[in-house]
Write a protein that holds these residues in place. Structure first.
Motif, PDB file in Angstrom:
ATOM      1  N   ARG A  80       0.869  -1.176   0.000  1.00  0.00           N
ATOM      2  CA  ARG A  80       0.000   0.000   0.000  1.00  0.00           C
ATOM      3  C   ARG A  80       0.903   1.223   0.000  1.00  0.00           C
ATOM      4  O   ARG A  80       1.748   1.367   0.873  1.00  0.00           O
ATOM      5  CB  ARG A  80      -0.863  -0.062   1.258  1.00  0.00           C
ATOM      6  N   GLN A  96      -2.107  -2.931  -3.428  1.00  0.00           N
ATOM      7  CA  GLN A  96      -1.961  -3.199  -4.860  1.00  0.00           C
ATOM      8  C   GLN A  96      -0.767  -4.112  -5.082  1.00  0.00           C
ATOM      9  O   GLN A  96       0.138  -4.180  -4.242  1.00  0.00           O
ATOM     10  CB  GLN A  96      -1.772  -1.884  -5.609  1.00  0.00           C
ATOM     11  N   THR A 102      -4.003  -6.845 -11.382  1.00  0.00           N
ATOM     12  CA  THR A 102      -5.218  -6.278 -10.793  1.00  0.00           C
ATOM     13  C   THR A 102      -6.032  -7.340 -10.056  1.00  0.00           C
ATOM     14  O   THR A 102      -7.192  -7.125  -9.733  1.00  0.00           O
ATOM     15  CB  THR A 102      -6.088  -5.644 -11.888  1.00  0.00           C
TER      16      THR A 102
END
Length: 150
Positions: A80, A96, A102
């Motif tokens: 993060r 992420q 993703t």
């Protein structure tokens, strides 16, 4: 150092585990990330339950091999950046994958991520620790301070 293992079943064809019994050789998150990139790879993004299971099996094989692997968590490529919303309920959504994946797959330990000053993620590997509320500290994810050595 580490052993590279290749499969064809996943988006990531090859995996390399780096485990250092010698605590002085363990590194922080950014150092681990750079080491992977220098090696032509990336810190691991885990994109499914099946891939998580594959990694767990690799770690179990490493432990069984008698290579002296004991307690020591492994950095994965989840982190993060920034701390604007670190303490809010939105915090878990701020994590992420370092390689740009993703994938929404997550495998947090109970009550994780705790956020605050902890922004980089490890996969637990503490076979000798007494189990906590979420069971043994094996293979689930925990956010940790990025400068911790793993």
């Amino acid at each position: 150092s580490g052993q590279k293992v290749c499969y064809g079943a996943f988006k990531h064809w090859c995996y390399k585990l780096a485990y250092f019994q010698d605590l002085s050789r363990r590194v922080g998150f950014q150092e681990a990330r750079q080491a992977c990139e220098i090696d032509g790879g990336a810190l691991l993004s885990l994109e499914s339950e099946a891939e998580q299971q594959l990694i767990e099996n690799m770690l179990q094989n490493l432990t069984k091999s008698g290579s002296g692997v004991s307690d020591g968590d492994f950095w994965i490529g989840l982190w993060r950046s920034g701390d604007g919303l670190a303490t809010s309920s939105a915090c878990p959504d701020l994590y992420q994958w370092a390689d740009g994946s993703t994938s929404p797959f997550r495998n947090w330990y109970t009550d994780e991520p705790s956020c605050g000053s902890e922004a980089c993620v490890v996969m637990y590997h503490q076979p000798t620790a007494n189990p906590g509320l979420g069971g043994p500290y094996l293979y689930q994810w925990n956010d940790d301070r990025c400068n911790m050595k793993h």
